[in-house]
Structure formats: C-alpha cells, structure tokens
Write a protein that holds these residues in place. Sequence first.
Motif, PDB file in Angstrom:
ATOM      1  N   GLN A 175     -61.421  91.561 -39.802  1.00  0.00           N
ATOM      2  CA  GLN A 175     -61.282  90.507 -40.802  1.00  0.00           C
ATOM      3  C   GLN A 175     -62.582  90.460 -41.615  1.00  0.00           C
ATOM      4  O   GLN A 175     -63.645  90.155 -41.069  1.00  0.00           O
ATOM      5  N   VAL A 176     -62.510  90.772 -42.909  1.00  0.00           N
ATOM      6  CA  VAL A 176     -63.712  90.936 -43.718  1.00  0.00           C
ATOM      7  C   VAL A 176     -63.663  90.012 -44.931  1.00  0.00           C
ATOM      8  O   VAL A 176     -62.633  89.904 -45.608  1.00  0.00           O
ATOM      9  N   ASP A 177     -64.783  89.366 -45.206  1.00  0.00           N
ATOM     10  CA  ASP A 177     -64.961  88.575 -46.419  1.00  0.00           C
ATOM     11  C   ASP A 177     -66.110  89.197 -47.210  1.00  0.00           C
ATOM     12  O   ASP A 177     -67.273  89.072 -46.824  1.00  0.00           O
ATOM     13  N   ALA A 178     -65.778  89.883 -48.299  1.00  0.00           N
ATOM     14  CA  ALA A 178     -66.791  90.532 -49.131  1.00  0.00           C
ATOM     15  C   ALA A 178     -66.853  89.871 -50.505  1.00  0.00           C
ATOM     16  O   ALA A 178     -67.075  90.531 -51.512  1.00  0.00           O
ATOM     17  N   SER A 179     -66.691  88.546 -50.542  1.00  0.00           N
ATOM     18  CA  SER A 179     -66.637  87.845 -51.823  1.00  0.00           C
ATOM     19  C   SER A 179     -68.010  87.516 -52.384  1.00  0.00           C
ATOM     20  O   SER A 179     -68.132  87.195 -53.572  1.00  0.00           O
ATOM     21  N   SER A 180     -69.062  87.554 -51.562  1.00  0.00           N
ATOM     22  CA  SER A 180     -70.407  87.240 -52.041  1.00  0.00           C
ATOM     23  C   SER A 180     -71.185  88.523 -52.312  1.00  0.00           C
ATOM     24  O   SER A 180     -71.010  89.523 -51.619  1.00  0.00           O
ATOM     25  N   SER A 181     -72.081  88.462 -53.292  1.00  0.00           N
ATOM     26  CA  SER A 181     -72.752  89.681 -53.734  1.00  0.00           C
ATOM     27  C   SER A 181     -74.192  89.807 -53.269  1.00  0.00           C
ATOM     28  O   SER A 181     -74.833  90.812 -53.552  1.00  0.00           O
ATOM     29  N   THR A 182     -74.730  88.803 -52.559  1.00  0.00           N
ATOM     30  CA  THR A 182     -76.125  88.881 -52.119  1.00  0.00           C
ATOM     31  C   THR A 182     -76.250  88.515 -50.647  1.00  0.00           C
ATOM     32  O   THR A 182     -75.476  87.695 -50.139  1.00  0.00           O
ATOM     33  N   PRO A 183     -77.232  89.086 -49.962  1.00  0.00           N
ATOM     34  CA  PRO A 183     -77.459  88.726 -48.555  1.00  0.00           C
ATOM     35  C   PRO A 183     -77.765  87.238 -48.372  1.00  0.00           C
ATOM     36  O   PRO A 183     -77.308  86.624 -47.398  1.00  0.00           O
ATOM     37  N   SER A 184     -78.531  86.650 -49.273  1.00  0.00           N
ATOM     38  CA  SER A 184     -78.887  85.234 -49.121  1.00  0.00           C
ATOM     39  C   SER A 184     -77.652  84.347 -49.193  1.00  0.00           C
ATOM     40  O   SER A 184     -77.535  83.366 -48.442  1.00  0.00           O
ATOM     41  N   ALA A 185     -76.708  84.687 -50.079  1.00  0.00           N
ATOM     42  CA  ALA A 185     -75.476  83.905 -50.178  1.00  0.00           C
ATOM     43  C   ALA A 185     -74.666  84.017 -48.897  1.00  0.00           C
ATOM     44  O   ALA A 185     -74.109  83.013 -48.399  1.00  0.00           O
ATOM     45  N   ASN A 186     -74.595  85.217 -48.328  1.00  0.00           N
ATOM     46  CA  ASN A 186     -73.832  85.387 -47.088  1.00  0.00           C
ATOM     47  C   ASN A 186     -74.507  84.693 -45.909  1.00  0.00           C
ATOM     48  O   ASN A 186     -73.825  84.167 -45.019  1.00  0.00           O
ATOM     49  N   LEU A 187     -75.826  84.673 -45.879  1.00  0.00           N
ATOM     50  CA  LEU A 187     -76.518  83.971 -44.805  1.00  0.00           C
ATOM     51  C   LEU A 187     -76.190  82.482 -44.855  1.00  0.00           C
ATOM     52  O   LEU A 187     -75.944  81.855 -43.817  1.00  0.00           O
ATOM     53  N   GLN A 188     -76.186  81.914 -46.044  1.00  0.00           N
ATOM     54  CA  GLN A 188     -75.860  80.491 -46.174  1.00  0.00           C
ATOM     55  C   GLN A 188     -74.397  80.219 -45.821  1.00  0.00           C
ATOM     56  O   GLN A 188     -74.075  79.188 -45.225  1.00  0.00           O
ATOM     57  N   LYS A 189     -73.501  81.136 -46.177  1.00  0.00           N
ATOM     58  CA  LYS A 189     -72.096  80.989 -45.784  1.00  0.00           C
ATOM     59  C   LYS A 189     -71.943  81.019 -44.272  1.00  0.00           C
ATOM     60  O   LYS A 189     -71.165  80.243 -43.696  1.00  0.00           O
ATOM     61  N   LEU A 190     -72.682  81.910 -43.620  1.00  0.00           N
ATOM     62  CA  LEU A 190     -72.634  81.988 -42.164  1.00  0.00           C
ATOM     63  C   LEU A 190     -73.085  80.675 -41.547  1.00  0.00           C
ATOM     64  O   LEU A 190     -72.424  80.131 -40.642  1.00  0.00           O
ATOM     65  N   ILE A 191     -74.207  80.156 -42.009  1.00  0.00           N
ATOM     66  CA  ILE A 191     -74.740  78.897 -41.472  1.00  0.00           C
ATOM     67  C   ILE A 191     -73.748  77.756 -41.666  1.00  0.00           C
ATOM     68  O   ILE A 191     -73.590  76.887 -40.802  1.00  0.00           O
ATOM     69  N   ALA A 192     -73.038  77.787 -42.796  1.00  0.00           N
ATOM     70  CA  ALA A 192     -72.062  76.741 -43.094  1.00  0.00           C
ATOM     71  C   ALA A 192     -70.741  76.925 -42.353  1.00  0.00           C
ATOM     72  O   ALA A 192     -69.826  76.101 -42.492  1.00  0.00           O
ATOM     73  N   GLY A 193     -70.614  77.995 -41.569  1.00  0.00           N
ATOM     74  CA  GLY A 193     -69.404  78.212 -40.788  1.00  0.00           C
ATOM     75  C   GLY A 193     -68.279  78.862 -41.564  1.00  0.00           C
ATOM     76  O   GLY A 193     -67.121  78.816 -41.134  1.00  0.00           O
ATOM     77  N   ARG A 194     -68.587  79.504 -42.664  1.00  0.00           N
ATOM     78  CA  ARG A 194     -67.553  80.144 -43.476  1.00  0.00           C
ATOM     79  C   ARG A 194     -67.412  81.622 -43.148  1.00  0.00           C
ATOM     80  O   ARG A 194     -67.075  82.446 -43.983  1.00  0.00           O
ATOM     81  N   GLY A 195     -67.639  81.953 -41.913  1.00  0.00           N
ATOM     82  CA  GLY A 195     -67.540  83.301 -41.386  1.00  0.00           C
ATOM     83  C   GLY A 195     -68.156  83.298 -39.995  1.00  0.00           C
ATOM     84  O   GLY A 195     -69.030  82.473 -39.698  1.00  0.00           O
ATOM     85  N   ARG A 196     -67.705  84.201 -39.128  1.00  0.00           N
ATOM     86  CA  ARG A 196     -68.220  84.234 -37.747  1.00  0.00           C
ATOM     87  C   ARG A 196     -69.500  85.056 -37.658  1.00  0.00           C
ATOM     88  O   ARG A 196     -70.426  84.723 -36.926  1.00  0.00           O
ATOM     89  N   PHE A 197     -69.527  86.168 -38.423  1.00  0.00           N
ATOM     90  CA  PHE A 197     -70.669  87.081 -38.389  1.00  0.00           C
ATOM     91  C   PHE A 197     -71.042  87.485 -39.814  1.00  0.00           C
ATOM     92  O   PHE A 197     -70.229  87.425 -40.731  1.00  0.00           O
ATOM     93  N   PHE A 198     -72.269  87.932 -39.957  1.00  0.00           N
ATOM     94  CA  PHE A 198     -72.739  88.543 -41.207  1.00  0.00           C
ATOM     95  C   PHE A 198     -73.261  89.916 -40.851  1.00  0.00           C
ATOM     96  O   PHE A 198     -74.207  90.053 -40.073  1.00  0.00           O
ATOM     97  N   LEU A 199     -72.635  90.963 -41.403  1.00  0.00           N
ATOM     98  CA  LEU A 199     -73.084  92.338 -41.156  1.00  0.00           C
ATOM     99  C   LEU A 199     -74.202  92.665 -42.134  1.00  0.00           C
ATOM    100  O   LEU A 199     -74.009  92.655 -43.353  1.00  0.00           O
ATOM    101  N   HIS A 200     -75.383  92.944 -41.589  1.00  0.00           N
ATOM    102  CA  HIS A 200     -76.539  93.234 -42.428  1.00  0.00           C
ATOM    103  C   HIS A 200     -77.268  94.435 -41.837  1.00  0.00           C
ATOM    104  O   HIS A 200     -77.002  94.849 -40.705  1.00  0.00           O
ATOM    105  N   ARG A 201     -78.213  94.966 -42.618  1.00  0.00           N
ATOM    106  CA  ARG A 201     -78.878  96.191 -42.177  1.00  0.00           C
ATOM    107  C   ARG A 201     -80.320  95.916 -41.774  1.00  0.00           C
ATOM    108  O   ARG A 201     -80.978  95.010 -42.281  1.00  0.00           O
ATOM    109  N   ALA A 202     -80.784  96.704 -40.841  1.00  0.00           N
ATOM    110  CA  ALA A 202     -82.184  96.721 -40.446  1.00  0.00           C
ATOM    111  C   ALA A 202     -82.749  98.064 -40.907  1.00  0.00           C
ATOM    112  O   ALA A 202     -81.999  99.038 -41.026  1.00  0.00           O
TER     113      ALA A 202
END
Length: 255
Positions: free
Chosen positions: A163-190
């Motif tokens: 189940q993927v949500d790719a509606s946001s275009s920046t890592p910072s936006a996805n981090l805030q969505k994660l914190i707000a509970g609008r997704g279970r995980f955020f896939l990011h790179r190290a």
Amino acid sequence: MLPKGLRCGLTLLCALLGTHVWAAPTELKVVAQEGTEPKYIPAGIGRVVGLCVDLYRAIERIEPSVVFVGDQQWTPALQALSQLASHEHDALCAVQRTEERTRQYSFLEPAIFQFRYQLIARAGDTAAINSWDDVRKLGANGVILTNRGYTAPGMLDRIGGLQVDASSSTPSANLQKLIAGRGRFFLHRAPGMQGFIERAGATSKVKILPAVMATVDVYMALGTHVDPAVRQRVQRAVEQLEKSGELARLFRKWD
C-alpha cells in the motif's frame, strides 16, 4: 617595421610563453537539489554543505581542469533532473540509474555510493518489520509514504503487494504526514536519515527501523551535451577517488 633584433626577441619570447599557456578550467554547471539530504544540506544563510559538495571539491582537486559551479544555489529536486535532461546545467551527483534516465544522461562508472532504503515509523509503533512480507501482512494498516517523482514509487510497484502513498513530493512533507498518522511508514534513504530527522525537530516523534529494505547504486551523471573529453576527465577522477578509498570516506562522513 620593428628592428630585426627586436622581432627575433619577441618571437623567442612568444615561443617560450607558448610552452606555458594557461587554459581556464572547464566549468560544469550544477545545482543544489532541495530535499535530498545528505547530498545537499543548508548550513546557514547562503551556504550549502553535504556529500555532493564534498565530492565536487574532491574531483576538482584531482582534476583541476574541471570546476563545478552552482552547488550553492537551491533548485527543486525534480526540476534539477529535468534541467539536466534539457541541458540547462551539466551534471548531477548521486543519481539512481533507470532506463529512462540512461537515455537522458551520461552515467559515469563506477558507482560512487550505495544508498540504503529503510522505513521510518512513529516512535510508539510496535511493528516488527524484517522484510516486505511483514509490511504486506499489515494490509491497509501498512501504508508506505514515499516521494512523488523519485525512483522509490517505481521500486515499490515492482516489489508488488504494498500500500503506497506517493502524493507528496518532498521528504519533509512525508515526515510530517507520518507524524500526523497519515501513513504507517515513510520509506527514505540513508545515509543522512538521522540528521534529516534531527534538523526537522522530530527526534522524539519518529524512529528508523533497523531493517535495510533495499540498496541502490548511485552515479555521477553528466548531460549528453558535455564534451566527451571533459566527461573522460571527470570519470578518471571518480575512478581515482574510488581506488584511493576517498569515496568510502566521504560516504562515512555523511552517514
């Protein structure tokens, strides 16, 4: 008409100077891509640091005939990719190779780094994730946030069953969505995930799950319009950095 002796003297001087002609270095235009930490990291007013900035300087030390200009100027990440394809600038650092990009850019061997993909979850999440199967079992409760226009959505689509949500275009936006509970995980790179979280002020709100979900090689990419001789000089510098261990050292510095 100059006297013969003076003409001979000038001819000799020109010949001597001709053996020491200084040629201006070739400038390769680059940009700092927004939202790509640790490739580029804001470090105060008008200053950008990061993995790619260090790499450009390392290449210049080995190959003084090439200078990268523009790495202190911010540009949206997706715009930077399209601008390289349209020859508005000349090079990008740490780019994942895809079939489409291979047609648009000239990729230099060897790969300069290997990025790791890991999941970020909210601090109190108790999910034990060791593989993509563990995520699939969560069904609708396992939505993965990722960045629109990047390579991760395509990678997840190829893995399948997620189940993927790719509606946001920046890592910072996805981090805030994660914190707000609008997704279970955020896939990011190290590398650089922990620093990214710290700079966002989210250290107490999220955690990086330990499992490495995927690894990808990334490369120096030059525009197809760049002179092949210049491209060869940059490639030789990258090869030397890899053989000397300097690439690995730079990676560890920003990990």
